[in-house]
Design an enzyme around this catalytic site. Structure first.
Site, PDB file in Angstrom:
ATOM      1  N   HIS A 129       4.504 -12.952  -0.814  1.00  0.00           N
ATOM      2  CA  HIS A 129       3.074 -12.739  -1.072  1.00  0.00           C
ATOM      3  C   HIS A 129       2.751 -11.249  -1.211  1.00  0.00           C
ATOM      4  O   HIS A 129       2.066 -10.834  -2.159  1.00  0.00           O
ATOM      5  CB  HIS A 129       2.268 -13.368   0.072  1.00  0.00           C
ATOM      6  N   GLU A 130       3.238 -10.445  -0.277  1.00  0.00           N
ATOM      7  CA  GLU A 130       2.918  -9.009  -0.306  1.00  0.00           C
ATOM      8  C   GLU A 130       3.537  -8.319  -1.524  1.00  0.00           C
ATOM      9  O   GLU A 130       2.958  -7.379  -2.069  1.00  0.00           O
ATOM     10  CB  GLU A 130       3.365  -8.327   0.991  1.00  0.00           C
ATOM     11  N   HIS A 133       1.228  -8.497  -4.320  1.00  0.00           N
ATOM     12  CA  HIS A 133       0.224  -7.416  -4.266  1.00  0.00           C
ATOM     13  C   HIS A 133       0.826  -6.094  -4.731  1.00  0.00           C
ATOM     14  O   HIS A 133       0.193  -5.358  -5.497  1.00  0.00           O
ATOM     15  CB  HIS A 133      -0.310  -7.251  -2.839  1.00  0.00           C
ATOM     16  N   HIS A 139      -5.606 -12.151  -5.233  1.00  0.00           N
ATOM     17  CA  HIS A 139      -5.492 -13.523  -4.735  1.00  0.00           C
ATOM     18  C   HIS A 139      -5.761 -14.543  -5.828  1.00  0.00           C
ATOM     19  O   HIS A 139      -6.404 -14.254  -6.827  1.00  0.00           O
ATOM     20  CB  HIS A 139      -6.406 -13.714  -3.525  1.00  0.00           C
TER      21      HIS A 139
END
Ligand code: TQI
Ligand code: CA
Ligand code: ZN
Ligand code: ZN
Length: 172
Positions: A129-130, A133, A139
């Protein structure tokens, strides 16, 4: 649907190889070799979906991305909060900082659903997930996407959904 950061920042399209360094690893109980393996596996999810590739480097000074475990206030104005709550944060391109809360009960490479602590958090799931980013994804509104802003402790979620793939492929 996927989203980007305001202004859609990305790494330069000409830069296909990004280097990452694992720093501040002494703050966690997971051994260094396991950390290398888990982050390599998390980066591989994104390189499989793009023309980007990622390699680990020992020195933070020639790394594009730096990964470190920190607790509480660690100097970037985004203090960590102890067990659960915020697990990790990463900055948008091309900052490259990826910080993990050293106070979490991180589980690496195992069957997190069988972890002994209710609050156990799967390291690879958070890393995937990171990294989204770090590469420029915000998101997603699609439940099941890696970039959907919910994670449950003792759960592993590491497979990119179609929404994540379309989002990253439109950026690179
Ligand atoms: N950390 C938040 C996150 O990564 C930090 C954050 C909030 C953020 N809004 C942001 C980072 C906007 C970049 C851009 O989303 S967290 C999840 C998820 C967190 C949350 O510790 O709450 C995961 C870390 F998506 F499940 F909610 C990992 Cl997978
Ligand atoms: Ca926390
Ligand atoms: Zn930080
Ligand atoms: Zn997020």
């Amino acid at each position: 649907l996927y989203s980007y950061f305001p202004g859609s920042p990305s790494w330069p399209r000409s830069k296909k190889s990004l280097r990452y360094a694992i720093t501040a690893a002494t703050e966690t109980t997971i051994d260094r070799a396991t950390l290398s393996r888990v982050f390599a596996s998390a980066f591989a999810r994104w390189s499989a979906a793009t023309t980007l590739n990622f390699t680990e480097t020992a020195s933070a000074s020639d790394a594009d991305i730096t990964i470190g475990f920190h607790s509480g206030d660690h100097g970037d104005g985004e203090a960590f909060d102890g067990p659960l709550g915020t697990l990790a944060h990463a900055f948008s391109p091309t900052d490259g900082r990826f910080h993990l809360d050293a106070s979490e009960a991180w589980v690496a490479g195992g069957d997190v659903s069988r972890a002994s602590l209710d609050a156990a958090v799967d390291l690879e799931s958070v890393a995937v997930h990171e990294i989204g980013h770090l590469l420029g994804l915000g998101h997603s509104s699609v439940e099941g996407a890696i970039m959907y802003p919910t994670i449950t402790s003792r759960t592993q979620k590491v497979e990119l959904a179609n929404d994540d793939v379309v989002g990253i492929q439109s950026l690179y």
